[in-house]
Design an enzyme around this catalytic site. Structure first.
Site, mmCIF file in Angstrom:
data_model
loop_
_atom_site.group_PDB
_atom_site.id
_atom_site.type_symbol
_atom_site.label_atom_id
_atom_site.label_comp_id
_atom_site.label_asym_id
_atom_site.label_seq_id
_atom_site.Cartn_x
_atom_site.Cartn_y
_atom_site.Cartn_z
ATOM 1 N N LEU A 1 0.799 -1.229 0.000
ATOM 2 C CA LEU A 1 0.000 0.000 0.000
ATOM 3 C C LEU A 1 0.832 1.280 0.000
ATOM 4 C CD1 LEU A 1 -2.826 -1.069 2.470
ATOM 5 C CD2 LEU A 1 -2.861 -1.067 -0.039
ATOM 6 N N SER A 2 2.119 1.168 -0.203
ATOM 7 C CA SER A 2 3.005 2.325 -0.148
ATOM 8 C C SER A 2 3.142 2.986 -1.524
ATOM 9 C CB SER A 2 4.387 1.877 0.341
ATOM 10 O OG SER A 2 5.347 2.866 0.082
#
Length: 119
Positions: free
Chosen positions: A10-11
């Site tokens: 999710l970065s």
């Protein structure tokens, strides 16, 4: 030897590095880490990601590098020098790319101020 990328799903910075790797068509070994479960903290990762211990962290032929922008600049400089992804042959074009790479940093204080003023 493939490039290792320590990656958090999710970065956004990790995704930017992965997009660069794919644009350059480089072989990459993605090592997914869950920073919330401290999977990114084994001793071998701490050595590679010193001093900040963050993802993304790239390891290219034994050379570890953190910080997404530095990683992207390194990859293009090494594997596609003088490409339009990070033009080294035209200072004005490169300045435009740098401006876009660092855009989020220029608005960070405004975002924080807006959030803090609502508290």
């Amino acid at each position: 030897m493939p490039i290792d990328l320590y990656y958090a799903t999710l970065s956004p910075p990790c995704r930017a590095v992965l997009m660069t790797l794919r644009q350059l068509n480089l072989d990459v070994n993605i090592i997914t880490t869950d920073v919330h479960k401290k999977e990114s903290w084994p001793p071998q990762f701490l050595k590679l990601s010193y001093p900040q211990h963050t993802v993304p962290t790239l390891v290219d032929d034994g050379f570890p590098l953190g910080e997404s922008r530095a990683i992207m600049q390194y990859l293009v400089s090494k594997y596609a020098p003088n490409s339009d992804l990070y033009p080294t042959h035209d200072l004005k074009k490169r300045a435009h790319v740098d401006r876009l790479l660092y855009y989020d940093m220029s608005i960070w204080n405004a975002i924080v101020d807006a959030i803090v003023s609502q508290i």
